[in-house]
Enzyme design. Sequence first.
Site, PDB file in Angstrom:
ATOM      1  N   PHE A 116       0.852  -1.181   0.000  1.00  0.00           N
ATOM      2  CA  PHE A 116       0.000   0.000   0.000  1.00  0.00           C
ATOM      3  C   PHE A 116       0.889   1.232   0.000  1.00  0.00           C
ATOM      4  CE2 PHE A 116      -4.488   1.063   0.664  1.00  0.00           C
ATOM      5  CZ  PHE A 116      -5.090  -0.135   0.354  1.00  0.00           C
ATOM      6  N   GLN A 237      -7.260  15.013   3.511  1.00  0.00           N
ATOM      7  CA  GLN A 237      -6.672  14.094   2.536  1.00  0.00           C
ATOM      8  C   GLN A 237      -7.517  13.965   1.274  1.00  0.00           C
ATOM      9  OE1 GLN A 237      -6.072   9.571   3.194  1.00  0.00           O
ATOM     10  NE2 GLN A 237      -4.047  10.504   3.060  1.00  0.00           N
ATOM     11  N   HIS A 239      -7.728  11.589  -1.862  1.00  0.00           N
ATOM     12  CA  HIS A 239      -7.258  10.295  -2.355  1.00  0.00           C
ATOM     13  C   HIS A 239      -7.077  10.427  -3.861  1.00  0.00           C
ATOM     14  CE1 HIS A 239      -7.163   6.046  -3.330  1.00  0.00           C
ATOM     15  NE2 HIS A 239      -7.271   5.704  -2.062  1.00  0.00           N
ATOM     16  N   LEU A 249     -14.636   5.875  -4.560  1.00  0.00           N
ATOM     17  CA  LEU A 249     -13.251   5.445  -4.392  1.00  0.00           C
ATOM     18  C   LEU A 249     -12.895   4.193  -5.185  1.00  0.00           C
ATOM     19  CD1 LEU A 249     -10.798   6.275  -2.590  1.00  0.00           C
ATOM     20  CD2 LEU A 249     -11.359   4.246  -1.260  1.00  0.00           C
ATOM     21  N   GLU A 252      -6.637   2.037  -3.099  1.00  0.00           N
ATOM     22  CA  GLU A 252      -5.207   2.001  -3.377  1.00  0.00           C
ATOM     23  C   GLU A 252      -4.740   0.548  -3.533  1.00  0.00           C
ATOM     24  OE1 GLU A 252      -3.304   5.092  -0.970  1.00  0.00           O
ATOM     25  OE2 GLU A 252      -1.914   3.517  -0.377  1.00  0.00           O
ATOM     26  N   ARG A 283      -0.494   9.359  -0.564  1.00  0.00           N
ATOM     27  CA  ARG A 283      -1.612   9.981  -1.283  1.00  0.00           C
ATOM     28  C   ARG A 283      -1.405  11.455  -1.586  1.00  0.00           C
ATOM     29  NH1 ARG A 283      -6.151   6.696   2.212  1.00  0.00           N
ATOM     30  NH2 ARG A 283      -5.727   4.757   1.127  1.00  0.00           N
ATOM     31  N   HIS A 349     -11.205  12.578   0.917  1.00  0.00           N
ATOM     32  CA  HIS A 349     -11.295  11.229   1.452  1.00  0.00           C
ATOM     33  C   HIS A 349     -11.259  11.134   2.970  1.00  0.00           C
ATOM     34  CE1 HIS A 349     -10.983   6.915   1.293  1.00  0.00           C
ATOM     35  NE2 HIS A 349      -9.810   6.904   1.896  1.00  0.00           N
ATOM     36  N   ARG A 413      -2.210  10.921   6.126  1.00  0.00           N
ATOM     37  CA  ARG A 413      -2.370   9.545   6.606  1.00  0.00           C
ATOM     38  C   ARG A 413      -1.949   8.556   5.530  1.00  0.00           C
ATOM     39  NH1 ARG A 413      -6.297   5.540   5.950  1.00  0.00           N
ATOM     40  NH2 ARG A 413      -7.864   6.882   4.990  1.00  0.00           N
TER      41      ARG A 413
HETATM   42  C1  LIG Z   1     -14.728   4.566   0.522  1.00  0.00           C
HETATM   43  C2  LIG Z   1     -13.741   4.516   1.651  1.00  0.00           C
HETATM   44  C3  LIG Z   1     -12.789   3.506   1.701  1.00  0.00           C
HETATM   45  C4  LIG Z   1     -11.862   3.449   2.741  1.00  0.00           C
HETATM   46  N1  LIG Z   1     -10.944   2.435   2.777  1.00  0.00           N
HETATM   47  C5  LIG Z   1     -10.093   2.337   3.822  1.00  0.00           C
HETATM   48  C6  LIG Z   1      -9.201   1.249   3.927  1.00  0.00           C
HETATM   49  O1  LIG Z   1      -9.171   0.354   3.106  1.00  0.00           O
HETATM   50  N2  LIG Z   1      -8.363   1.208   4.985  1.00  0.00           N
HETATM   51  C7  LIG Z   1      -8.370   2.167   5.949  1.00  0.00           C
HETATM   52  O2  LIG Z   1      -7.594   2.067   6.897  1.00  0.00           O
HETATM   53  N3  LIG Z   1      -9.234   3.207   5.889  1.00  0.00           N
HETATM   54  C8  LIG Z   1     -10.086   3.304   4.852  1.00  0.00           C
HETATM   55  N4  LIG Z   1     -10.972   4.358   4.802  1.00  0.00           N
HETATM   56  C9  LIG Z   1     -11.056   5.281   5.937  1.00  0.00           C
HETATM   57  C10 LIG Z   1     -11.824   4.622   7.069  1.00  0.00           C
HETATM   58  O3  LIG Z   1     -12.764   3.735   6.558  1.00  0.00           O
HETATM   59  C11 LIG Z   1     -12.551   5.654   7.938  1.00  0.00           C
HETATM   60  O4  LIG Z   1     -11.649   6.645   8.339  1.00  0.00           O
HETATM   61  C12 LIG Z   1     -13.117   4.965   9.172  1.00  0.00           C
HETATM   62  O5  LIG Z   1     -13.905   3.867   8.813  1.00  0.00           O
HETATM   63  C13 LIG Z   1     -13.932   5.905  10.049  1.00  0.00           C
HETATM   64  O6  LIG Z   1     -14.466   5.143  11.098  1.00  0.00           O
HETATM   65  P1  LIG Z   1     -15.211   5.801  12.334  1.00  0.00           P
HETATM   66  O7  LIG Z   1     -15.570   4.707  13.244  1.00  0.00           O
HETATM   67  O8  LIG Z   1     -14.387   6.912  12.841  1.00  0.00           O
HETATM   68  O9  LIG Z   1     -16.498   6.458  11.681  1.00  0.00           O
HETATM   69  P2  LIG Z   1     -17.659   5.870  10.714  1.00  0.00           P
HETATM   70  O10 LIG Z   1     -17.426   4.464  10.321  1.00  0.00           O
HETATM   71  O11 LIG Z   1     -17.828   6.883   9.635  1.00  0.00           O
HETATM   72  O12 LIG Z   1     -18.922   5.882  11.651  1.00  0.00           O
HETATM   73  C14 LIG Z   1     -19.465   7.083  12.137  1.00  0.00           C
HETATM   74  C15 LIG Z   1     -20.642   6.734  13.010  1.00  0.00           C
HETATM   75  O13 LIG Z   1     -21.084   7.913  13.658  1.00  0.00           O
HETATM   76  C16 LIG Z   1     -22.484   7.998  13.571  1.00  0.00           C
HETATM   77  N5  LIG Z   1     -22.831   9.424  13.643  1.00  0.00           N
HETATM   78  C17 LIG Z   1     -22.334  10.451  12.931  1.00  0.00           C
HETATM   79  N6  LIG Z   1     -22.880  11.612  13.317  1.00  0.00           N
HETATM   80  C18 LIG Z   1     -23.751  11.312  14.305  1.00  0.00           C
HETATM   81  C19 LIG Z   1     -24.641  12.066  15.118  1.00  0.00           C
HETATM   82  N7  LIG Z   1     -24.763  13.389  14.996  1.00  0.00           N
HETATM   83  N8  LIG Z   1     -25.391  11.413  16.029  1.00  0.00           N
HETATM   84  C20 LIG Z   1     -25.303  10.061  16.170  1.00  0.00           C
HETATM   85  N9  LIG Z   1     -24.489   9.302  15.427  1.00  0.00           N
HETATM   86  C21 LIG Z   1     -23.728   9.925  14.510  1.00  0.00           C
HETATM   87  C22 LIG Z   1     -22.850   7.310  12.285  1.00  0.00           C
HETATM   88  O14 LIG Z   1     -24.168   6.840  12.337  1.00  0.00           O
HETATM   89  C23 LIG Z   1     -21.835   6.169  12.271  1.00  0.00           C
HETATM   90  O15 LIG Z   1     -22.330   5.076  12.997  1.00  0.00           O
HETATM   91  C24 LIG Z   1     -11.899   4.424   3.756  1.00  0.00           C
HETATM   92  C25 LIG Z   1     -12.852   5.428   3.720  1.00  0.00           C
HETATM   93  C26 LIG Z   1     -13.763   5.485   2.670  1.00  0.00           C
HETATM   94  C27 LIG Z   1     -14.747   6.623   2.658  1.00  0.00           C
END
Ligand SMILES: Cc1cc2nc3c(=O)[nH]c(=O)nc-3n(C[C@H](O)[C@H](O)[C@H](O)COP(=O)(O)OP(=O)(O)OC[C@H]3O[C@@H](n4cnc5c(N)ncnc54)[C@H](O)[C@@H]3O)c2cc1C
Length: 607
Positions: A116, A237, A239, A249, A252, A283, A349, A413
């Site tokens: 990666f 970031q 991507h 997306l 990568e 990135r 991203h 990142r």
């Molecule tokens: C398409 C894509 C592919 C990716 N691929 C990778 C990868 O392969 N490897 C990697 O390391 N990272 C990857 N990333 C980055 C990574 O997935 C994210 O940074 C990470 O999943 C974020 O996780 P989180 O738990 O912080 O938030 P999230 O998974 O975004 O969850 C946020 C939560 O907060 C809740 N929420 C939000 N606002 C409120 C509110 N006001 N009240 C109540 N609940 C709320 C939502 O309902 C949700 O449950 C990718 C990101 C994307 C967009």
Amino acid sequence: MAIFEHEVVVVGAGGAGLMAARYASEGADVAVLSKLHPLRSHTGAAQGGICAALGNEEEDHWIWHAFDTVKGSDYLGDQDAIVIMCQDAPRTIIELEHDGVPFSRTPDGKIAQRPFGGHTRNFGEAPVRRACYAADRTGHVILHTLYEQCLKRKVRFYNEFQVLDLLINPDGEVAGVVAYEIRTGEIHTFRARAVVLATGGYGRVYKTTSNAHANTGDGFAIALRAGIPLEDMEFVQFHPTGMYRLGILITEGARGEGGVLRNRLGERFMERYAPTVKDLAPRDVISRCIYQEIREGRGIDGKDYVYLDLTHLSLKQIETKLPEIATFSKIYLGIDPSREPIPVAPTCHYAMGGIPTDPDGRVYRAVRLLEGRDGNYQDEQGRWVTPRFELEYVPGLYAAGEVACVSVHGANRLGTNSLLDLVVFGRRVGKAIVQQLEREGRRLPALPDDPERRARQTLEAILSRSEGESVAQVRADLQQMMMDNVSVFRTAETLQQARQAIAEIRNRAERVRIDDHGRQFNTDLMEAWELLSLVDVAESIIHSAEARTESRGAHSREDYPKRDDARWLKHTLFYRYPDGSVELRYRPVTILPAEQYPFFQPKERKY
Ligand SMILES: Cc1cc2nc3c(=O)[nH]c(=O)nc-3n(C[C@H](O)[C@H](O)[C@H](O)COP(=O)(O)OP(=O)(O)OC[C@H]3O[C@@H](n4cnc5c(N)ncnc54)[C@H](O)[C@@H]3O)c2cc1C
């Protein structure tokens, strides 16, 4: 309206929130509030992988991983936190495996790993296979597994509860949150001893983004309104490989499997910019190179995109390692990636910045410098010194995942380090909370007076207006403005324009009209509220970026093209006060002693 009581309230059910809930539930009564069903969290969209120096495919060491992360961060990541993350990574992956995550396998049955961007062997020698993956559905399987683990441990879920406010009482302690129940339109107060903000990113601030519609930066804005600063918001970031015009997306991992970027001439242009790692450069570097190619007239057909070419990969490789992106390309672009290259351009991203925390996820509201400097400096031997400082915490408040800034990602990142961040620091938050409850007792702090007042007033104001612009119109203008002025390249001029524009957009956002005035499932109302969060986040990005007169990681100033460690080796803290005024403060980066970690000393970043 009701008052709910739990020892711990976790806001957000993505990877970070579920991991914190799972571990907090070992010694506390835990509720998870989420505006989406947990399995719709953006973590489920993560494709490419989660990294750890397991060394299953070739020799690897956590210290190489830590070096790559420090360098990838353009030396802005806090090195103590990076060491914690990279050292803990192998254990974390094994734990996920034992919990049931179905990782892809090597022929002899070990967890498979692929290269990666920015991950290298032996301190930058060549790309290394470090990303563990489950085809290109890694986030999906992790999210499902963690949700099952939480259900098994009797974590209480409040789904489709949108949190609007964080409650801090007059003693400065966290007292709970205020949430809107989407199904009924009621506002509720949740009392808690500890609150975790794990609400994910803010990609929707920009027009072109890989992020889900729900990624509106709510947690950032909620913290800011509660008097908590946001750290390093200028680092956004992009991507390099979003589908052209759509932003969806292409992982990568596609380049990890051997895909390459090509310009109009068919040239593999990354060979010129990053001769060692080529298409597997980080990135920030590749996104800038793509725009450079486009500016010099080598975009495809002279337009603003390039090609991601997978046509030389075997069909079997695409079908087994990249099935999702092959399907996406066919559905959204009508392109079969085994036969034709995919048109791509950078897409917003990931948020490097966020709510400032220590490595246990404890949120702080201020920094007290014990020496007179807010940034790092060099001693007579040229070694970087970290001035001493103390953190002033918000008792009971934690943050984890993309909304938090620990900071392990600094100014940029590396791919697969976010999923790792969620599970490593999500777990640490859960454990820290159990320790806090054991140490300080489980008494619920007193609530502030009329806790629901602000939430109620904000929603009533929106519902009472019968005239005004639509949410969609103001949001589209905001997203376009950020795309035009505050994306991959910035200058004093674009940032000044953005600063003026955001003040005007804020005015408009505070006066929008919605058509639905009902109570049940009033998603119009929640979108109007989310627009206010997008504005707060955008403003923090603009001000932080305008002040930082250097280029570092994802923050690329054309008028200040060089990194300036003498002035800018420091973290930004952005504050916004109730009267609308803003303030920027700074704190030093934690740099480990040169004797022990000679490779972690800041130097020019070359790939
Ligand atoms: C398409 C894509 C592919 C990716 N691929 C990778 C990868 O392969 N490897 C990697 O390391 N990272 C990857 N990333 C980055 C990574 O997935 C994210 O940074 C990470 O999943 C974020 O996780 P989180 O738990 O912080 O938030 P999230 O998974 O975004 O969850 C946020 C939560 O907060 C809740 N929420 C939000 N606002 C409120 C509110 N006001 N009240 C109540 N609940 C709320 C939502 O309902 C949700 O449950 C990718 C990101 C994307 C967009």
